[in-house]
Scaffold this motif. Sequence first.
Motif, short mmCIF file in Angstrom:
data_model
loop_
_atom_site.label_atom_id
_atom_site.label_comp_id
_atom_site.label_asym_id
_atom_site.label_seq_id
_atom_site.Cartn_x
_atom_site.Cartn_y
_atom_site.Cartn_z
N SER A 100 58.45 75.71 131.52
CA SER A 100 59.91 75.63 131.51
C SER A 100 60.42 74.49 132.38
N VAL A 101 59.72 74.20 133.48
CA VAL A 101 60.11 73.07 134.33
C VAL A 101 59.96 71.77 133.56
N ASP A 135 63.32 69.45 132.34
CA ASP A 135 63.47 68.08 132.84
C ASP A 135 63.83 67.07 131.75
N LYS A 136 63.75 67.50 130.51
CA LYS A 136 64.09 66.57 129.42
C LYS A 136 65.57 66.23 129.49
N ASP A 173 70.89 67.59 120.05
CA ASP A 173 70.90 69.04 119.88
C ASP A 173 71.24 69.79 121.16
N HIS A 174 71.04 69.15 122.30
CA HIS A 174 71.29 69.79 123.60
C HIS A 174 72.13 68.83 124.44
N VAL A 186 66.66 76.41 130.30
CA VAL A 186 65.34 76.94 129.98
C VAL A 186 64.72 77.62 131.19
N GLU A 187 64.93 77.06 132.37
CA GLU A 187 64.38 77.67 133.58
C GLU A 187 64.95 79.07 133.80
N ASN A 188 66.24 79.23 133.62
CA ASN A 188 66.87 80.55 133.78
C ASN A 188 66.35 81.52 132.74
#
Length: 129
Positions: free
Chosen positions: A67-68, A72-73, A78-79, A86-88
């Motif tokens: 997830s890290v 980081d991306k 799309d985002h 993602v981390e949460n």
Amino acid sequence: MAGSPVVYSPESMRAEKRAVAGNSVLAAVAITTLKVVVGVTTGSLGILSEALHSALDLIAAIITLMSVRVSDKPADADHQYGHGKVENFSASWRPDFCWLTCIWIIYEVGQAALFSTTSISSLVSTRFS
């Protein structure tokens, strides 16, 4: 200047997060391996349950590392706000893993206590082979 806060660049903070997550995976692998070896060698259900708990920590560490890397991306089409959520989201799975492990341990202890016709060593050999 003494007393002024240290300012880290976003890239150095990302690199540090990745390094910490990677080291966490390595530590979890070592701890889990040692507990499994000791638990199988001694036949202790208590140590094996700790090994299972450590395996849970290993899974969580791997999920955290992945997830890290994803979070980081940078933002894309799309985002638009990046991938930081993602981390949460990955952290929300940890309690579920804990409950599943707890239920499995309770089940195994109940089986060993109620139906003690098998020894711990045969329990270990059927579960880990």
